[in-house]
Design a protein around this motif. Structure first.
Motif, PDB file in Angstrom:
ATOM      1  N   MET B  48      -4.798   8.933   9.830  1.00  0.00           N
ATOM      2  CA  MET B  48      -4.477   9.835   8.740  1.00  0.00           C
ATOM      3  C   MET B  48      -5.653  10.744   8.215  1.00  0.00           C
ATOM      4  O   MET B  48      -5.324  11.437   7.483  1.00  0.00           O
ATOM      5  N   LYS B  50      -7.734   9.721   5.940  1.00  0.00           N
ATOM      6  CA  LYS B  50      -7.323   9.746   4.514  1.00  0.00           C
ATOM      7  C   LYS B  50      -8.660   8.761   3.994  1.00  0.00           C
ATOM      8  O   LYS B  50      -8.949   8.911   3.010  1.00  0.00           O
ATOM      9  N   TYR B  51      -9.141   7.823   4.678  1.00  0.00           N
ATOM     10  CA  TYR B  51     -10.087   6.872   4.311  1.00  0.00           C
ATOM     11  C   TYR B  51     -11.430   7.191   5.300  1.00  0.00           C
ATOM     12  O   TYR B  51     -11.100   7.692   6.507  1.00  0.00           O
ATOM     13  N   PRO B 356      -0.776  18.931   2.130  1.00  0.00           N
ATOM     14  CA  PRO B 356      -0.752  17.521   1.919  1.00  0.00           C
ATOM     15  C   PRO B 356       0.526  16.748   1.484  1.00  0.00           C
ATOM     16  O   PRO B 356       1.155  17.261   0.706  1.00  0.00           O
ATOM     17  N   GLU B 414      -0.927  13.111  -5.957  1.00  0.00           N
ATOM     18  CA  GLU B 414      -0.504  11.805  -4.903  1.00  0.00           C
ATOM     19  C   GLU B 414      -0.189  10.367  -5.880  1.00  0.00           C
ATOM     20  O   GLU B 414       0.805   9.833  -5.521  1.00  0.00           O
TER      21      GLU B 414
END
Lengths: 483, 483
Positions: B48, B50-51, B356, B414
């Motif tokens: 993703m 994301k990290y 997002p 988020e």
């Protein structure tokens, strides 16, 4: 958690044992604590009458909170606890060996919630299996677990032993039916996760660890059970095969042909089939003639009587054409169905001439099953050339059962036969317990199946959850010094 | 276990990090240790994006024994390890956060044994799911686990996360397919139980504890997977329902009618169905008109194309007659089947305008699912009145998915949306992770789903098995101080 315990009159002259009993009476009331000669026989022995139990006392809580308080009392007094369900175990897992507190969950027998929409039922651990089955059926749903002791075995006991039975092939063992669980730990805390969903990946899946841990990690108090739509049709047949070689292919063929409906695939070697059907000849005819190497009882459970039987007959006809079986008889009535099942399942009378006997419950891969039978047979024959031995089992699960008639004049016979058979299991990489658990009976053989690293891992888990060894001590894990 | 490590030239002037790398090269060879700029991007980020991960080095062992030696090296150096599979996780479970050793099992990609007779395959953890599926199919067998990332997800990763997917209703999650397991523990010991039987009650079932533990209890190196006969027919339909109220009854009715064959029951709320099918209009027609409250994609997998379709059509006709659905379309060709599946499964393109986004994977009982949708919708709308929100999920498993388009100008969006939705899950007694795991992303919400007693139990288990916190630290369990 509230841990205050109502105090009964304690006097300075009371013994430690009397103080403990008074504390326990304070938790559950005097009518639910028994000691000494008040303890009934049913709390003292297992179903097989092989073990005898010497509880310090029997306590019968009525709620999870009472169980937690009893654990606190036991912990303070440093007296271990053994939990009793229906006392139908066969490996001595529910025996109090050292004057422990016997915790009977018989009063925790409520069906707490029946949720038809989610196809689940939430029950207390003391609910008897058959009652749970009947409750499910009354809502047109099925609790798939079934076994001979259904009338006395409890949900808690079948969770503690991860009970199996004759439908594991399709619906799994008890572990596969437990969605949610509640338990009391050795420190008196209550862990509760009474989820109704098939999926829950939030942290470690402690529920599956507790299932099958035989009461040594904590006391199971409630469970959420997964139910299935109640089948409307049952098709049952007995097949004869000229040799074992066809069994794996037959299983694959029938499992594929009856897509999703094959629920039972039970194997009987010729010796078992001949012995049991001969013992039953006064009640019923032998369903197929002797002379084949193995016999297989199969059943499909479906939704439509006419259509499912047509599919069943067609599949079996094709199995015959392909040479996967040499003969077959299909039950046409409920009575015929019961007769077919009796050969596999109605063993109490048939087994009587075999006592004293050694009974086995082991597993290997299906491929290795005939090798295990051959090796075990010759290992036992080397010891006792004329011993009667019968082999059968849940072949679809890799689970082999065997019974061996023991020489009543040889006190060492049982240990010798056990050792010989378990050595064969070990050599084939199998398990010494498929569905009955370890309890007391198989503790010393655990290393035949589990490596030192696995046993060490189990000890770590036990040590972390029950550092003072208060939960059903002396079961499952061998003594660390001797093994 | 042999623990000697081949020594590369170590000189007195080397830093501790260099010494570690040399030791690791001694185990796996210089070409399988990367550090600094040698570390490719694929080891540094999750699917993703994301990290981001900052491994000290990447090590690629080729055997269980090498993994055990690497653990010894890491343990001696007090450097933790994080195991990498296909890096397709969505909760950051495979991210090295503190300069750990990233252990990639990509070279451990052998199918060790295919046992048709026992219907099992024994594989190394690095085998890619799709390859295992194809290997099974080439033997006319099925590995039932399936998910979008099949082309890169590995068996080890799907075990670590107890992966689910769209056939859990019939065949369970990955846990239900793992018969045998081998793992390396934090002390460098190898626990191995590569059994092929469905039943094995010899001691604690540590296998099921390891499945879903996200690499925090040990490193899974091999597994024995249970296979099923390969289905020969697939019947697929999309149903429209005027309200959610009929969903549980429809599921029960179809599950009963298609006895054993119902494999998929996927729910789409109107908002999801409208959004995704609109995004796909250029490629394909909308299979059913808009205007219904929920849409359900169902599939049966069977053995006989003609007979199974007849049964399927009859069951669906009866569902319509009973008012359990208001409209239905049945796929008549493989292309139509693919089109029906696309609405549920082909989301990558359709989702692009939603980024997002916050994505959810939660579970509640089926009965509570509409309440969860209603509550989550209004909780999010209270925060962001115009937010796009889509709900869908594996209804047969109690697993609800949702995506919420986030305001790109609100950095806190988020966290706010997550908190609001997880509060609804908590209030309904659900799970904050149905199938994706906890990893990093959901750690701080674990207490929404697990009681303090459960978290304490998980910590006991982790502490017993990994006292020095060397195995994938910082995942699953929240920091003990702050939560």
């Amino acid at each position: 958690m509230e841990t205050t315990i109502r105090k009964y009159e304690l006097s300075a002259s009371m013994s430690a044992g009397d103080v403990l009993l008074q504390h326990l009476r304070g938790v559950v009331g005097a009518s639910n604590v028994f000691s000494g000669s008040e303890i009934e026989e049913r709390y003292r022995s297992d179903m097989m009458r092989k073990y005898s139990s010497t509880p310090l006392c029997v306590v019968r809580p009525s709620s999870t909170e009472e169980v937690a308080k009893i654990v606190q009392v036991a912990r303070n007094a440093k007296i271990p606890l053994t939990t009793l369900g229906g006392c139908t175990g066969v490996v001595g897992g529910g025996m109090c060996l050292q004057g422990e507190i016997a915790l009977s969950l018989e009063r925790m027998n409520k069906i707490i919630e029946f949720d038809v929409e989610s196809m689940t039922m939430t029950v207390e651990a003391g609910v008897v299996l058959q009652r749970a089955q009947e409750e499910a059926e009354s809502h047109d749903l099925l609790l798939p677990l079934d076994l001979g002791a259904r009338g006395s075995a409890t949900i808690g006991g079948t969770i503690a032993t991860n009970a199996g039975g004759v439908r594991v092939l399709r619906w799994g063992t008890m572990r596969d039916m437990v969605l949610g669980l509640e338990a009391v730990l050795a420190d008196g805390s209550i862990v509760s996760s009474l989820t109704k969903s098939l999926k829950d990946n939030a942290g470690y899946h402690w529920r599956d660890l507790f299932v099958g841990s035989e009461g040594t990690l904590g006391i199971v108090t409630r469970a959420v059970l997964r139910l299935r739509p109640l089948p409307k049709s049952a098709q049952t047949a007995l097949l004869a095969l000229n040799d074992f070689g066809c069994v794996p292919q037959l299983l694959r063929f029938l499992d594929a042909s009856f897509a999703g409906q094959l629920s039972t695939f039970e194997l009987m070697w010729a010796d078992f089939y001949e012995f049991v059907s001969a013992a039953q000849l006064q009640q019923r005819q032998r369903p197929l003639p002797l002379g084949s190497a193995v016999y297989v009882l199969i059943e499909t459970l479906g939704a439509d009587v006419g259509r499912d039987m047509e599919l069943f007959e067609r599949g079996l006809a094709e199995a015959l054409e392909r040479g996967l079986a040499s003969d077959v008889v299909i039950a046409q009535t409920e009575r015929e169905r019961a007769n077919l099942w009796a050969v596999r399942d109605d063993l109490t009378e048939a087994y009587k001439p075999l006592f004293p006997l050694a009974a086995f419950d082991v597993s290997v891969s299906l491929k290795d099953m005939p090798h295990l039978v051959d090796r075990a047979r010759s290992a036992v024959q080397q010891l006792y050339p004329c011993a009667t031995m019968l082999f059968y089992g849940h072949a679809g699960d890799g689970n082999l059962h065997a019974v061996v008639k023991l020489d009543p004049n040889d006190a060492a016979a049982e240990a010798k036969v056990e050792g010989a058979v378990y050595e064969c299991v070990r050599d084939l990489g199998g398990s010494i317990s498929a569905e009955h658990g370890i309890g007391l009976a198989k503790r010393k053989y655990l290393s035949y199946t589990r490596s030192p690293a696995e046993v060490a891992l189990m000890r770590s888990i036990k040590g972390a959850l029950d550092p003072d060894n208060l939960m059903n001590p002396g079961k499952v894990l061998p003594d660390s010094q001797t093994h």
